[in-house]
Motif scaffolding. Structure first.
Motif, PDB file in Angstrom:
ATOM      1  N   ARG A   1      10.733   7.607   4.692  1.00  0.00           N
ATOM      2  CA  ARG A   1       9.494   8.161   5.412  1.00  0.00           C
ATOM      3  C   ARG A   1       8.347   8.082   4.922  1.00  0.00           C
ATOM      4  O   ARG A   1       7.368   8.492   5.935  1.00  0.00           O
ATOM      5  CB  ARG A   1      10.672  10.048   6.336  1.00  0.00           C
ATOM      6  N   THR A   2       8.696   8.994   3.578  1.00  0.00           N
ATOM      7  CA  THR A   2       6.820   8.480   2.709  1.00  0.00           C
ATOM      8  C   THR A   2       6.300   7.612   2.894  1.00  0.00           C
ATOM      9  O   THR A   2       5.325   7.039   3.181  1.00  0.00           O
ATOM     10  CB  THR A   2       7.044   9.120   1.500  1.00  0.00           C
ATOM     11  N   ALA A   3       7.283   6.726   2.813  1.00  0.00           N
ATOM     12  CA  ALA A   3       6.575   4.604   3.227  1.00  0.00           C
ATOM     13  C   ALA A   3       6.351   4.574   4.246  1.00  0.00           C
ATOM     14  O   ALA A   3       4.839   4.132   4.545  1.00  0.00           O
ATOM     15  CB  ALA A   3       7.357   4.218   1.952  1.00  0.00           C
ATOM     16  N   LEU A   4       6.901   4.369   4.842  1.00  0.00           N
ATOM     17  CA  LEU A   4       6.485   4.912   6.191  1.00  0.00           C
ATOM     18  C   LEU A   4       5.711   4.954   7.103  1.00  0.00           C
ATOM     19  O   LEU A   4       4.710   4.366   7.881  1.00  0.00           O
ATOM     20  CB  LEU A   4       7.502   4.673   7.549  1.00  0.00           C
ATOM     21  N   ALA A   5       5.200   6.496   6.474  1.00  0.00           N
ATOM     22  CA  ALA A   5       4.314   7.065   7.151  1.00  0.00           C
ATOM     23  C   ALA A   5       2.166   6.287   6.518  1.00  0.00           C
ATOM     24  O   ALA A   5       1.733   6.670   7.064  1.00  0.00           O
ATOM     25  CB  ALA A   5       3.928   8.450   6.812  1.00  0.00           C
ATOM     26  N   ALA A   6       3.343   6.065   5.466  1.00  0.00           N
ATOM     27  CA  ALA A   6       1.282   5.190   4.603  1.00  0.00           C
ATOM     28  C   ALA A   6       1.231   3.856   5.447  1.00  0.00           C
ATOM     29  O   ALA A   6       0.290   3.373   5.339  1.00  0.00           O
ATOM     30  CB  ALA A   6       1.963   5.108   3.160  1.00  0.00           C
TER      31      ALA A   6
ATOM     32  N   ARG B   1      -0.380   4.373   8.701  1.00  0.00           N
ATOM     33  CA  ARG B   1      -2.084   4.393   8.444  1.00  0.00           C
ATOM     34  C   ARG B   1      -2.289   3.797   7.805  1.00  0.00           C
ATOM     35  O   ARG B   1      -3.407   3.358   8.122  1.00  0.00           O
ATOM     36  CB  ARG B   1      -1.394   6.003   7.574  1.00  0.00           C
ATOM     37  N   ALA B   2      -2.058   2.387   6.737  1.00  0.00           N
ATOM     38  CA  ALA B   2      -3.051   1.460   6.479  1.00  0.00           C
ATOM     39  C   ALA B   2      -3.217   0.851   7.449  1.00  0.00           C
ATOM     40  O   ALA B   2      -3.902   0.030   8.049  1.00  0.00           O
ATOM     41  CB  ALA B   2      -1.754   0.872   5.675  1.00  0.00           C
ATOM     42  N   ARG B   3      -1.882   0.079   8.432  1.00  0.00           N
ATOM     43  CA  ARG B   3      -1.962  -0.702  10.258  1.00  0.00           C
ATOM     44  C   ARG B   3      -3.017   0.235  10.801  1.00  0.00           C
ATOM     45  O   ARG B   3      -3.872  -0.546  11.099  1.00  0.00           O
ATOM     46  CB  ARG B   3      -1.120  -0.855  10.293  1.00  0.00           C
ATOM     47  N   GLU B   4      -3.260   1.450  10.373  1.00  0.00           N
ATOM     48  CA  GLU B   4      -4.441   2.194  12.503  1.00  0.00           C
ATOM     49  C   GLU B   4      -5.350   1.519  11.299  1.00  0.00           C
ATOM     50  O   GLU B   4      -6.364   1.926  11.948  1.00  0.00           O
ATOM     51  CB  GLU B   4      -4.140   3.399  12.115  1.00  0.00           C
ATOM     52  N   LEU B   5      -5.926   1.933   9.868  1.00  0.00           N
ATOM     53  CA  LEU B   5      -7.006   2.065   8.514  1.00  0.00           C
ATOM     54  C   LEU B   5      -7.704   0.204   9.434  1.00  0.00           C
ATOM     55  O   LEU B   5      -8.915   0.116   9.276  1.00  0.00           O
ATOM     56  CB  LEU B   5      -7.260   1.812   8.240  1.00  0.00           C
ATOM     57  N   GLY B   6      -7.148  -0.404   9.457  1.00  0.00           N
ATOM     58  CA  GLY B   6      -7.110  -1.532   9.968  1.00  0.00           C
ATOM     59  C   GLY B   6      -6.891  -2.793  11.082  1.00  0.00           C
ATOM     60  O   GLY B   6      -8.354  -3.611  11.300  1.00  0.00           O
TER      61      GLY B   6
ATOM     62  N   THR C   1       0.458  -1.196   0.324  1.00  0.00           N
ATOM     63  CA  THR C   1       0.338  -0.115   0.317  1.00  0.00           C
ATOM     64  C   THR C   1       1.412   0.763  -0.192  1.00  0.00           C
ATOM     65  O   THR C   1       0.487   2.093  -0.254  1.00  0.00           O
ATOM     66  CB  THR C   1      -0.907  -0.397   0.967  1.00  0.00           C
ATOM     67  N   ALA C   2       1.572   1.200   0.938  1.00  0.00           N
ATOM     68  CA  ALA C   2       2.403   2.396   0.899  1.00  0.00           C
ATOM     69  C   ALA C   2       3.817   2.653  -0.362  1.00  0.00           C
ATOM     70  O   ALA C   2       3.947   4.128  -0.884  1.00  0.00           O
ATOM     71  CB  ALA C   2       3.767   1.784   1.952  1.00  0.00           C
TER      72      ALA C   2
END
Length: 274
Positions: free
Chosen positions: A260-265, A268-273, A174-175
């Motif tokens: 850092r960009t990919a880590l943030a994405a 966030r994907a983990r939070e949404l799950g 996703t990231a």
């Protein structure tokens, strides 16, 4: 490859990504009469297809009676919790549920649809709209080999497909590819803005940025050389490109920024799950 099905496909959510997949299926020969769409605000294109035999917002009992081969879940992750319980009557060993919602894990799909669900989690990206997408998928243990092939074929209608066994990697996908097109589009914006700062007319700067990025992408698509080789080929020692890459590849340059960009994405994907 052309599509021929005896049992219908169900599309839950026909927005940009769901619509792109549907367009790809129809282009491969799938008959509109073999598609049922559930969408509270269908687009004009979907309504047009309804006049050609597509079933628009039929009762759930009617869909269940036809024993659909696949249900595509193409709604936003935030609305999954309200939408999925309504689809429970469709759960059967004959039906595979294919999710394209970011962060919606297989465990969550099973919680909302029931432990018996045959489920595939996938992450496509927006170039699917022009048949140049890339999708990575992961299946739960109940998915049969035939259902995996079905899901693979349907996803391949809009681009390349890969599979992983470790579901945790889908957040990383996703990231990189799921959110990645937005990074590229923003790079075009920044490159055009840099051109303006150097004195170029705004329209010319944007045209230069767009065509440079799209042309470079096409080279990556067509040529066998790696990205590193293509970069080296265009970089003359001591030249203008080398001077620019000294900035991009220097300390605090593009590589750590992209990490850092990919880590943030991914986070966030983990939070949404959850």
């Amino acid at each position: 490859m052309t599509f021929s099905f005896e049992r219908p496909l169900v599309l839950v959510g026909a927005g940009k990504m769901g619509g792109a997949l549907l367009d790809g299926w129809l282009a491969k020969g799938l008959l509109p009469s073999l598609v049922a769409v559930r969408d509270p605000v269908p687009s004009t294109d979907i309504e047009r297809l309804a006049s050609k035999g597509l079933s628009l917002n039929p009762p759930m009992a009617e869909i269940a009676a036809k024993r659909p081969a696949l249900v595509l879940l193409a709604v936003k992750p935030q609305t999954m919790t309200s939408v999925l319980p309504e689809l429970a009557p469709l759960v059967s060993p004959e039906t595979v549920f294919l999710s394209i919602a970011a962060g919606m894990g297989l465990h969550r799909l099973q919680e909302l649809l029931g432990a018996e669900v045959h489920a595939v989690r996938s992450m496509p990206n927006t170039p699917a709209a022009i048949g140049r997408g890339i999708t990575v998928a992961c299946a739960n243990t109940r998915v049969t080999p035939e259902q995996k092939v079905l899901a693979d074929n349907l996803l391949a209608a809009v681009g390349e497909v890969g599979w992983v066994e470790n579901e945790a990697l889908i957040d990383a996908v996703t990231a990189i590819s799921g959110s990645g097109p937005a990074y590229v589009f923003y790079m075009v914006e920044c490159l055009a803005a840099a051109g303006e700062a150097l004195g170029l007319d705004a329209d010319l700067a944007m045209k230069l940025a767009r065509e440079t990025v799209s042309g470079s992408g096409e080279m990556l698509h067509r040529m066998e050389e790696s990205a590193s080789e293509l970069r080296i080929n265009v970089t003359s020692p001591g030249g203008t490109t080398a001077a620019a890459l000294d900035v991009l590849m220097g300390e605090g340059g593009l590589s750590p920024l992209m990490r850092r960009t990919a880590l943030a994405a991914r986070d966030r994907a983990r939070e949404l799950g959850k």
